[in-house]
Design an enzyme around this catalytic site. Structure first.
Site, PDB file in Angstrom:
ATOM      1  N   CYS A 159      44.035  27.690  32.127  1.00  0.00           N
ATOM      2  CA  CYS A 159      43.612  28.547  31.007  1.00  0.00           C
ATOM      3  C   CYS A 159      42.305  28.009  30.423  1.00  0.00           C
ATOM      4  CB  CYS A 159      44.671  28.524  29.913  1.00  0.00           C
ATOM      5  SG  CYS A 159      46.318  28.924  30.511  1.00  0.00           S
ATOM      6  N   ARG A 177      38.605  30.782  34.371  1.00  0.00           N
ATOM      7  CA  ARG A 177      39.721  29.836  34.513  1.00  0.00           C
ATOM      8  C   ARG A 177      41.058  30.540  34.410  1.00  0.00           C
ATOM      9  NH1 ARG A 177      38.030  24.542  33.240  1.00  0.00           N
ATOM     10  NH2 ARG A 177      40.151  24.020  32.698  1.00  0.00           N
ATOM     11  N   TRP A 189      46.067  32.111  31.938  1.00  0.00           N
ATOM     12  CA  TRP A 189      46.572  32.383  33.299  1.00  0.00           C
ATOM     13  C   TRP A 189      48.045  32.017  33.231  1.00  0.00           C
ATOM     14  CZ3 TRP A 189      47.432  28.995  37.875  1.00  0.00           C
ATOM     15  CH2 TRP A 189      47.638  29.736  39.031  1.00  0.00           C
ATOM     16  N   ASN A 197      46.834  24.585  27.314  1.00  0.00           N
ATOM     17  CA  ASN A 197      46.627  24.732  28.747  1.00  0.00           C
ATOM     18  C   ASN A 197      47.482  23.669  29.412  1.00  0.00           C
ATOM     19  OD1 ASN A 197      45.697  25.136  31.326  1.00  0.00           O
ATOM     20  ND2 ASN A 197      43.882  23.851  31.040  1.00  0.00           N
ATOM     21  N   GLY A 198      48.328  24.071  30.390  1.00  0.00           N
ATOM     22  CA  GLY A 198      49.179  23.099  31.069  1.00  0.00           C
ATOM     23  C   GLY A 198      50.607  23.613  31.125  1.00  0.00           C
ATOM     24  N   GLU A 216      38.145  29.157  56.939  1.00  0.00           N
ATOM     25  CA  GLU A 216      37.481  29.405  55.650  1.00  0.00           C
ATOM     26  C   GLU A 216      36.983  30.841  55.562  1.00  0.00           C
ATOM     27  OE1 GLU A 216      37.401  28.170  52.884  1.00  0.00           O
ATOM     28  OE2 GLU A 216      35.657  29.047  51.886  1.00  0.00           O
ATOM     29  N   LYS A 243      38.175  33.544  52.666  1.00  0.00           N
ATOM     30  CA  LYS A 243      37.229  34.308  51.831  1.00  0.00           C
ATOM     31  C   LYS A 243      37.593  35.789  51.839  1.00  0.00           C
ATOM     32  CE  LYS A 243      35.648  31.751  49.703  1.00  0.00           C
ATOM     33  NZ  LYS A 243      36.402  30.633  49.977  1.00  0.00           N
ATOM     34  N   GLU A 272      41.020  36.488  49.985  1.00  0.00           N
ATOM     35  CA  GLU A 272      41.167  36.260  48.540  1.00  0.00           C
ATOM     36  C   GLU A 272      40.310  37.201  47.707  1.00  0.00           C
ATOM     37  OE1 GLU A 272      40.058  32.439  46.991  1.00  0.00           O
ATOM     38  OE2 GLU A 272      38.482  32.174  48.456  1.00  0.00           O
ATOM     39  N   HIS A 298      47.972  32.125  72.833  1.00  0.00           N
ATOM     40  CA  HIS A 298      49.383  31.690  72.700  1.00  0.00           C
ATOM     41  C   HIS A 298      50.093  32.467  71.593  1.00  0.00           C
ATOM     42  CE1 HIS A 298      48.400  28.430  75.439  1.00  0.00           C
ATOM     43  NE2 HIS A 298      47.281  28.306  74.747  1.00  0.00           N
ATOM     44  N   LYS A 354      40.349  29.928  38.950  1.00  0.00           N
ATOM     45  CA  LYS A 354      39.322  29.080  39.535  1.00  0.00           C
ATOM     46  C   LYS A 354      39.836  27.674  39.813  1.00  0.00           C
ATOM     47  CE  LYS A 354      35.454  27.902  41.214  1.00  0.00           C
ATOM     48  NZ  LYS A 354      35.158  28.353  42.584  1.00  0.00           N
TER      49      LYS A 354
HETATM   50  C1  AGP Z   1      38.746  28.830  47.339  1.00  0.00           C
HETATM   51  O1  AGP Z   1      37.944  30.004  47.513  1.00  0.00           O
HETATM   52  C2  AGP Z   1      39.935  29.091  46.465  1.00  0.00           C
HETATM   53  N1  AGP Z   1      39.537  29.609  45.202  1.00  0.00           N
HETATM   54  C3  AGP Z   1      40.906  27.935  46.384  1.00  0.00           C
HETATM   55  O2  AGP Z   1      41.499  27.820  47.648  1.00  0.00           O
HETATM   56  C4  AGP Z   1      40.324  26.548  46.021  1.00  0.00           C
HETATM   57  O3  AGP Z   1      39.509  26.068  47.067  1.00  0.00           O
HETATM   58  C5  AGP Z   1      41.506  25.569  45.843  1.00  0.00           C
HETATM   59  O4  AGP Z   1      42.290  26.016  44.758  1.00  0.00           O
HETATM   60  C6  AGP Z   1      41.057  24.125  45.594  1.00  0.00           C
HETATM   61  O5  AGP Z   1      40.330  24.048  44.403  1.00  0.00           O
HETATM   62  P1  AGP Z   1      39.504  22.700  44.102  1.00  0.00           P
HETATM   63  O6  AGP Z   1      38.467  22.563  45.169  1.00  0.00           O
HETATM   64  O7  AGP Z   1      38.917  22.925  42.743  1.00  0.00           O
HETATM   65  O8  AGP Z   1      40.472  21.564  44.124  1.00  0.00           O
END
Ligand code: AGP
Length: 612
Positions: free
Chosen positions: A2, A27, A74, A100-101, A485, A489, A492, A508, A607
C-alpha cells in the site's frame, strides 16, 4: 502493498496528501483515503476506487488543515470497499491510523478487544492494531507510549502513520517490515512509503529501520526504538527528480521506462567498467570480495522478473566465471529447508528491495552463515540495507508495475559481476575482458537502435496477435530466460495466456498446442545454437504454427521461414538478453494498449509484493 503518506507543518495538508497518494498509487490502488485534524476533530474521507475518485470526493467539501495522513490500498485482509479503505478511526473517534503490511495475530487481538466491548467496524487486520493502540491510550494518555505498547504485542509487518485529535500537534510513524521514509523540511515533515511522494518537497530523507518509531511535531522530530531508546539516523540526499517519476510525454510509465533503457543501462554501468583492464569494479561489494572470489557456489534468489534476471545470471556466471550457480524462487527457497554452506554467496535480486519473499529468503541465508549480496534498484530499501553488501542498479524509479528497465539494469549488473569474477578467477583473459568491456559499452547504443528501427513492425505484429488467447515464447541458452520474461510481460499487462519454454523442450509436450491459431515467438540471434533453433522453427511450421522471430540483421535464412521478423544488432552471447528483451517489452505493451488494458496498473497486481 500500500501507499502511505503523512504531513505536519504550516501548509494546507490536503493537496499534499492527494499528490503524494498519486505518486504512490502504483504500490496499490483498490481504495484510498485521507484523514486530517480540523479544529482538533478527525475528518476522514475514503472510498473504494482510485485516488482520482477520492480527490473528487474531497473537493465536494474541502476543509483546510495542516496535519494529516493518507493511504492507497492493495487489499490483503478485507475486500476493497469504502468501509475497509484506510485511514481507520478507533471506537472513541479520536485516533486515526493508516497501515501497510500484515498483522498476523490480528484475530486474537480482535477477539480479546471485542470481549472487552470494543465495536469493530471493518474486516481488516489493521483495525486490530488501531483498537489496541486506543486501548493503551486510555491507560497512558500519551500517543507515543500507546503506539509503542501496542506494537510490542504485534506479530507481523507494519508501516503505520497515526495521529490523535487529543494531541493535534503530533504525527507518529513506525515501521516493521514495510518501508517508511521521513522527509525533512523547515518546520514541516512528510513521511511516506517511499521517497517518490517526498522528493517534490525535500531531498533530505531518513529511511526508518525496522523497530523504529518516529514522533513528528512542527518543532522537530525524534526517532526511538520500540524499547523507547533514542537513536540517531543518517540523512540521505535523494538524487532523482520529480520529472523522473512523471510520464515525460509518453502515454504510460511503462512505455517511458522502455525507452529510458539506453540511458538506464548506461547508468547501471557508469564508472564500473575498467576497459583498459578488461574488467569491472563494483565498489558496493568490497566487503565481500574475498567471499566472492573464493565462493564454491552462488545461490541467486528472487521473484518474477528478477528471478528471470537471475536465470540469465546463472548462465553467464557458470560460463565465464566457472562458479556453480543455483537460482531459486524466493518463496520456495525459504520453506524447503535449503542447505546453505558458510562459503556460499547468496545474491538477492529485487527492484523494489521490499519483496517479502525475497527478504525472507535472504534472512534465512544470513541465519545460515552465507554472505548475502543485494542487487536492488531502490536506494535505502530494506533488502538493500539487510544484505552484507550490494550493488544498486541505478535504473531510477520504476513506476510501471510491469518491470522493464529494472530488468535490463539487473542484467547489466550481473554482466559486470560476471566480467569481474571471470577476470579475478582467471577464466577471462585480459584480451577477452577488453573485448567484452568494449561490447558492453556499445549496448546502450544498440538498445537505442532497436527502439529506433522496430516500432512500426512491432505494432504490426501486436495487431496480428491482439486477439490470440495463447502465445508461446521459445528461446535457447541465454534466451530461454528471455523467453520466460517475454511471456510474463504479455501475461501481466494484456491478460493473454503466454508461456516461455526452452525451444528444444517444445517437442516434449507443448508442440501439441501448435496450430494455425498459435503465434510462436522465437528468440533467435546468431549464436552457437542458431542452427538448432532453425530446426525448432521448422517443427512449428510443419504444424502450421505462426512463426515470429527476433533475428540479427543479416539473417535471411530465418527471415524466409517467418510471418514476421524483428531485426536487432548482434552482441556477445551473454549480453544478448539486454537486446532481445526490448522488442518483447514493446510487443506486450502494444498488445495491451490494443486490448485497452490498464498498462501501468494491471488488474490484481502491485508494484511491490510485501506480503508472503
Ligand atoms: C515484473 O514485471 C512483475 N511486476 C513482478 O514479477 C516483479 O518482478 C516481482 O514481484 C519481483 O519484484 P522485485 O523485483 O521488486 O522484488
Amino acid at each position: 502493498m500500500c501507499g502511505l503518506v503523512g504531513y505536519i507543518g504550516e501548509r494546507d495538508v490536503t493537496p499534499i496528501l492527494l499528490d503524494g497518494l498519486k505518486r504512490l498509487e502504483y504500490r496499490g490502488y483498490d481504495s484510498a483515503g485521507i484523514a486530517t485534524l480540523v479544529n482538533s476533530h478527525v475528518e476522514i474521507v475514503k472510498r473504494a476506487g482510485k485516488v482520482n475518485d477520492l480527490e473528487n470526493l474531497v473537493a465536494l467539501n474541502p476543509k483546510p488543515a495542516t496535519i494529516g495522513l493518507g493511504h492507497t490500498r492493495w487489499a490483503t485482509h478485507g475486500e476493497p470497499s469504502d468501509k475497509n479503505a484506510h485511514p481507520h478511526i478507533d471506537h472513541t473517534g479520536t485516533i486515526t491510523l493508516a497501515h501497510n503490511g500484515i498483522i498476523e495475530n490480528y484475530a486474537a487481538i480482535r477477539q480479546r478487544l471485542q470481549r472487552d466491548g470494543v465495536e469493530f467496524t471493518t474486516d481488516t487486520d489493521t483495525e486490530s492494531l488501531l483498537q489496541l493502540i486506543s486501548a493503551f491510550y486510555d491507560i497512558t494518555g500519551n500517543l507515543e507510549d500507546a503506539v509503542r505498547f501496542a506494537l510490542s504485542e504485534i506479530d507481523g509487518t507494519y508501516g503505520i502513520i497515526v495521529m490523535s485529535s487529543k494531541e493535534p500537534e503530533k504525527l507518529i510513524a513506525a515501521r516493521m517490515g514495510s518501508p517508511l521514509a521521513l522527509g525533512i523540511n523547515d518546520g514541516e515533515y512528510i513521511v511516506a512509503s517511499d521517497a517518490s511522494a517526498i522528493v517534490g518537497h525535500t531531498r533530505q530523507v531518513i529511511f526508518l529501520e525496522d523497530g523504529n518509531i518516529a514522533t513528528l511535531t512542527r518543532e522537530g522530530y525524534e526517532i526511538k526504538t520500540i524499547y523507547d531508546e533514542k537513536i540517531e539516523h543518517k540523512v540521505t540526499e535523494i538524487t532523482f527528480d520529480i520529472e523522473q517519476i512523471e510520464k515525460g510525454g509518453y502515454d504510460h510509465f511503462m512505455l517511458k521506462e522502455i525507452h529510458e533503457q539506453p540511458q538506464t543501462v548506461l547508468d547501471s554501468m557508469r564508472g564500473r567498467i575498467l576497459k583498459n583492464h578488461g574488467t569491472a569494479k563494483l565498489g558496493g561489494l568490497r566487503d565481500v570480495m574475498n567471499a566472492l572470489n573464493s565462493a564454491q557456489r552462488i545461490l541467486i534468489t528472487a521473484c518474477g522478473t528478477s528471478w528471470h534476471a537471475g536465470l540469465v545470471g546463472e548462465y553467464m556466471l557458470e560460463q565465464y566465471a566457472r562458479i556453480p550457480v543455483e537460482v531459486e524462487y524466493a518463496s520456495e527457497f525459504r520453506y524447503r529447508s535449503p542447505i546453505i554452506r558458510h562459503d556460499d554467496v547468496v545474491i538477492a535480486i529485487s527492484q523494489s528491495g521490499e519483496t517479502a519473499d525475497t527478504l525472507a529468503a535472504l534472512r534465512e541465508a544470513k541465519l545460515q552463515g552465507a554472505s548475502v549480496i543485494g542487487i536492488c534498484n531502490v536506494v535505502g530499501s530494506t533488502i538493500a540495507r539487510e544484505t552484507h553488501a550490494g550493488v544498486y542498479t541505478h535504473a531510477g524509479p520504476e513506476i510501471g508495475v510491469a518491470s522493464t528497465k529494472a530488468f535490463t539494469s539487473q542484467l547489466a549488473v550481473l554482466s559486470l559481476l560476471t566480467l569481474m569474477l571471470g577476470r579475478n578467477r582467471g577464466f577471462i583473459s585480459l584480451e577477452q575482458g577488453v573485448e567484452i568491456a568494449k561490447e558492453f559499452e556499445a549496448i546502450p547504443g544498440k538498445i537505442q537502435q532497436i527502439l529506433d528501427e522496430n516500432i512500426s513492425e512491432i505494432k504490426t505484429i501486436a495487431d496480428s496477435i491482439t486477439e490470440s488467447t495463447n502465445v508461446l515464447y521459445l528461446g535457447r541458452g541465454y534466451n530461454f530466460p528471455t523467453a520466460l520474461e517475454g511471456a510474463l510481460k504479455l501475461k501481466e499487462i494484456s491478460y493473454i495466456h503466454a508461456e516461455g519454454y526452452p525451444a528444444a523442450e517444445m517437442k516434449h509436450g507443448p508442440i501439441a498446442l501448435i496450430d494455425e491459431n498459435m503465434p510462436v515467438i522465437f528468440i533467435a540471434p546468431q549464436d552457437k545454437i542458431h542452427e538448432k533453433v532453425i530446426s525448432n522453427i521448422e517443427e512449428v511450421r510443419a504444424r502450421k504454427g505462426r512463426v515470429i522471430a527476433i533475428v540479427n540483421h543479416d539473417d535471411e535464412q530465418i527471415e524466409s521461414l517467418c510471418e514476421h521478423v524483428i531485426k536487432i544488432p548482434p552482441t556477445t552471447d551473454f549480453l544478448t538478453p539486454m537486446l532481445t528483451i526490448i522488442p518483447l517489452q514493446l510487443l506486450s505493451y502494444y498488445v495491451a494498449v490494443n486490448r485497452n488494458c490498464d498498462v501501468d496498473q494491471p488488474r490484481n497486481l502491485a508494484k511491490s509484493v510485501t506480503v508472503e
